[in-house]
Design a protein around this motif. Structure first.
Motif, PDB file in Angstrom:
ATOM      1  N   PRO A 201       0.807  -1.234   0.000  1.00 32.02           N
ATOM      2  CA  PRO A 201       0.000   0.000   0.000  1.00 32.02           C
ATOM      3  C   PRO A 201       0.842   1.288   0.000  1.00 32.02           C
ATOM      4  O   PRO A 201       0.511   2.236  -0.723  1.00 32.02           O
ATOM      5  CB  PRO A 201      -0.829  -0.133   1.284  1.00 32.02           C
ATOM      6  CG  PRO A 201      -1.008  -1.614   1.414  1.00 32.02           C
ATOM      7  CD  PRO A 201       0.295  -2.221   0.958  1.00 32.02           C
ATOM      8  N   ALA A 202       1.923   1.331   0.771  1.00 32.09           N
ATOM      9  CA  ALA A 202       2.737   2.560   0.816  1.00 32.09           C
ATOM     10  C   ALA A 202       3.416   2.816  -0.530  1.00 32.09           C
ATOM     11  O   ALA A 202       3.486   3.958  -0.998  1.00 32.09           O
ATOM     12  CB  ALA A 202       3.781   2.448   1.927  1.00 32.09           C
ATOM     13  N   LEU A 231      -7.991  -3.583  -7.510  1.00 32.40           N
ATOM     14  CA  LEU A 231      -7.710  -3.724  -6.073  1.00 32.40           C
ATOM     15  C   LEU A 231      -8.879  -4.325  -5.302  1.00 32.40           C
ATOM     16  O   LEU A 231     -10.037  -4.172  -5.707  1.00 32.40           O
ATOM     17  CB  LEU A 231      -7.393  -2.348  -5.475  1.00 32.40           C
ATOM     18  CG  LEU A 231      -6.073  -1.710  -5.904  1.00 32.40           C
ATOM     19  CD1 LEU A 231      -5.981  -0.277  -5.373  1.00 32.40           C
ATOM     20  CD2 LEU A 231      -4.880  -2.540  -5.412  1.00 32.40           C
ATOM     21  N   SER A 232      -8.556  -4.945  -4.181  1.00 33.82           N
ATOM     22  CA  SER A 232      -9.599  -5.378  -3.243  1.00 33.82           C
ATOM     23  C   SER A 232     -10.207  -4.115  -2.619  1.00 33.82           C
ATOM     24  O   SER A 232      -9.612  -3.025  -2.671  1.00 33.82           O
ATOM     25  CB  SER A 232      -8.974  -6.234  -2.138  1.00 33.82           C
ATOM     26  OG  SER A 232      -8.106  -5.425  -1.353  1.00 33.82           O
ATOM     27  N   GLY A 233     -11.389  -4.264  -2.010  1.00 29.80           N
ATOM     28  CA  GLY A 233     -12.027  -3.127  -1.348  1.00 29.80           C
ATOM     29  C   GLY A 233     -11.123  -2.520  -0.279  1.00 29.80           C
ATOM     30  O   GLY A 233     -11.024  -1.301  -0.140  1.00 29.80           O
ATOM     31  N   ARG A 234     -10.432  -3.378   0.464  1.00 27.26           N
ATOM     32  CA  ARG A 234      -9.565  -2.893   1.545  1.00 27.26           C
ATOM     33  C   ARG A 234      -8.415  -2.046   0.986  1.00 27.26           C
ATOM     34  O   ARG A 234      -8.127  -0.963   1.473  1.00 27.26           O
ATOM     35  CB  ARG A 234      -9.013  -4.105   2.310  1.00 27.26           C
ATOM     36  CG  ARG A 234      -8.198  -3.766   3.519  1.00 27.26           C
ATOM     37  CD  ARG A 234      -7.505  -4.995   4.066  1.00 27.26           C
ATOM     38  NE  ARG A 234      -6.548  -5.530   3.107  1.00 27.26           N
ATOM     39  CZ  ARG A 234      -5.848  -6.655   3.276  1.00 27.26           C
ATOM     40  NH1 ARG A 234      -6.028  -7.372   4.357  1.00 27.26           N
ATOM     41  NH2 ARG A 234      -4.991  -7.064   2.377  1.00 27.26           N
ATOM     42  N   ASP A 235      -7.775  -2.551  -0.069  1.00 25.39           N
ATOM     43  CA  ASP A 235      -6.634  -1.819  -0.622  1.00 25.39           C
ATOM     44  C   ASP A 235      -7.065  -0.546  -1.346  1.00 25.39           C
ATOM     45  O   ASP A 235      -6.343   0.454  -1.344  1.00 25.39           O
ATOM     46  CB  ASP A 235      -5.823  -2.734  -1.553  1.00 25.39           C
ATOM     47  CG  ASP A 235      -4.955  -3.700  -0.760  1.00 25.39           C
ATOM     48  OD1 ASP A 235      -4.669  -3.414   0.423  1.00 25.39           O
ATOM     49  OD2 ASP A 235      -4.565  -4.742  -1.308  1.00 25.39           O
ATOM     50  N   ALA A 241      -7.625   6.887   0.841  1.00 29.50           N
ATOM     51  CA  ALA A 241      -7.272   7.655   2.049  1.00 29.50           C
ATOM     52  C   ALA A 241      -5.918   8.329   1.867  1.00 29.50           C
ATOM     53  O   ALA A 241      -5.741   9.499   2.225  1.00 29.50           O
ATOM     54  CB  ALA A 241      -7.256   6.724   3.264  1.00 29.50           C
ATOM     55  N   ALA A 242      -4.947   7.617   1.294  1.00 28.92           N
ATOM     56  CA  ALA A 242      -3.609   8.192   1.118  1.00 28.92           C
ATOM     57  C   ALA A 242      -3.652   9.362   0.141  1.00 28.92           C
ATOM     58  O   ALA A 242      -3.000  10.401   0.356  1.00 28.92           O
ATOM     59  CB  ALA A 242      -2.644   7.115   0.607  1.00 28.92           C
ATOM     60  N   ARG A 247      -3.678  15.348  -0.436  1.00 31.28           N
ATOM     61  CA  ARG A 247      -4.297  16.562  -0.972  1.00 31.28           C
ATOM     62  C   ARG A 247      -4.568  17.554   0.145  1.00 31.28           C
ATOM     63  O   ARG A 247      -4.307  18.746   0.005  1.00 31.28           O
ATOM     64  CB  ARG A 247      -5.600  16.180  -1.699  1.00 31.28           C
ATOM     65  CG  ARG A 247      -6.214  17.328  -2.428  1.00 31.28           C
ATOM     66  CD  ARG A 247      -7.019  16.876  -3.630  1.00 31.28           C
ATOM     67  NE  ARG A 247      -6.202  16.834  -4.834  1.00 31.28           N
ATOM     68  CZ  ARG A 247      -6.554  16.217  -5.957  1.00 31.28           C
ATOM     69  NH1 ARG A 247      -7.690  15.586  -6.009  1.00 31.28           N
ATOM     70  NH2 ARG A 247      -5.778  16.226  -7.010  1.00 31.28           N
ATOM     71  N   SER A 248      -5.080  17.063   1.288  1.00 32.82           N
ATOM     72  CA  SER A 248      -5.384  18.004   2.368  1.00 32.82           C
ATOM     73  C   SER A 248      -4.094  18.517   3.012  1.00 32.82           C
ATOM     74  O   SER A 248      -4.025  19.674   3.409  1.00 32.82           O
ATOM     75  CB  SER A 248      -6.314  17.373   3.403  1.00 32.82           C
ATOM     76  OG  SER A 248      -5.648  16.378   4.102  1.00 32.82           O
TER      77      SER A 248
END
Ligand SMILES: [Fe+2]
Length: 252
Positions: A201-202, A231-235, A241-242, A247-248
Motif C-alpha cells: 500500500p505505501a 484492487l480489493s475493497g480494503r486496498d 485515504a492516502a 491533498r489536504s
C-alpha cells in the motif's frame, strides 16, 4: 540435456546473492521495483495455472495458453524497454556494467521462442502426448520463471547500484519517464493492472501520487479507474485515504 535444462544448470551455478545492497535499504529512486513486482506476480500466477491446466479440455487449455502467450509478449516488451532505456543509460556512463543482464536478455528471447514452440506443441498434441507436452511446457516455464527471478534480483541490486552511481535521482526519473512515454496506452493500461495490486500500500500510494502530480486530471481519473478495478475493497480504501490525505496536507 535439453537447452532449457542446460541453461538452468548454468544459472544455478551462478551466485544468487548479489554483493550490492537492495533498493529497500537505500532511499534512491528504484526504477525496477514496480514493474518487477507486477511481472513476478503474473509469472507466479501463470506458472501455477499451467501446472493445473486440463489439457483434455480444449477450451480450458487454449485459455491458459493464451494467458501464457500474453505473459511472454509482456516479458519480451519489458526486456526491450530495459535494453533501450536502462542498459543504454548504464553503458553510456559505465561501459560494460550492464553486460550480464544484456546477455541474460538474449537468453530470455531464446527461451521465449522455445516456450512459444512448446505451447504450439501442446495445442497440436492429443491423448497421452498432450499430457507429456503439457508437463514439458510447465517445467520449461518453471525454469524460465526461476531464471527471471534471479535476473530481476541482479537488476534490482547491481543495475540499480550502477544507475545510482552514475545518475542523480532527477536523471533516473527522467529515464523512467522516457521509458513510460514510449509505451502505447493499451499496453500501459495492462501493465498498471499488473503493477497496482502487486505493490504494498505505501509503494502504491507513492506511485499514484507521483502519477497524479505528473499527468492531466482526466488521465489520472483513468488510472484511478484501473486501480479501483484491480484492487480489493480494503486496498482501494487505503489508496483513497492516502490520496485524500496528501491533498489536504498540500492545502495546508
Ligand atoms: Fe531484465
Amino acid at each position: 540435456m535439453s537447452p532449457i535444462d542446460a541453461h538452468a544448470t548454468a544459472t544455478l551455478r551462478r551466485p544468487v546473492v548479489s554483493p550490492m545492497p537492495l533498493a529497500a535499504e537505500a532511499p534512491r529512486h528504484d526504477i525496477y521495483l514496480p514493474i518487477h513486482k507486477g511481472l513476478r506476480s503474473l509469472m507466479a500466477a501463470i506458472l501455477v495455472e499451467a501446472g493445473s491446466m486440463d489439457w483434455q479440455v480444449p477450451a480450458e487449455r487454449d485459455a491458459t495458453l493464451a494467458r501464457l502467450d500474453e505473459l511472454l509478449a509482456l516479458c519480451r516488451g519489458h526486456l526491450e524497454h530495459e535494453n533501450r532505456f536502462l542498459h543504454t543509460a548504464i553503458e553510456q556512463r559505465l561501459p560494460g556494467a550492464a553486460a550480464q543482464t544484456e546477455a541474460d536478455h538474449l537468453e530470455h528471447l531464446a527461451a521465449i521462442d522455445r516456450l512459444r514452440s512448446g505451447a504450439d506443441e501442446v495445442r497440436r498434441a492429443s491423448g497421452d502426448a498432450a499430457g507429456a507436452a503439457s508437463l514439458a511446457l510447465y517445467r520449461d516455464l518453471a525454469v524460465f520463471v526461476a531464471e527471471n527471478f534471479l535476473h530481476m534480483q541482479v537488476e534490482e541490486s547491481r543495475n540499480n547500484a550502477s544507475l545510482w552511481a552514475a545518475y542523480s535521482d532527477a536523471e533516473v526519473i527522467g529515464i523512467h519517464d522516457a521509458l513510460v512515454a514510449s509505451i502505447p496506452p493499451q499496453e500501459m493500461s495492462r501493465l498498471l493492472q499488473l503493477i497496482v495490486p502487486a505493490l504494498a500500500p505505501a509503494e502504491r500510494a507513492q506511485m499514484m501520487l507521483g502519477m497524479r502530480a505528473g499527468m492531466p486530471a482526466a488521465a489520472f481519473e483513468d488510472v484511478l479507474a484501473i486501480a479501483r478495478a484491480a484492487l480489493s475493497g480494503r486496498d482501494w480504501s487505503k489508496l483513497r485515504a492516502a490520496l485524500a490525505e496528501n491533498r489536504s496536507a498540500a492545502a495546508h
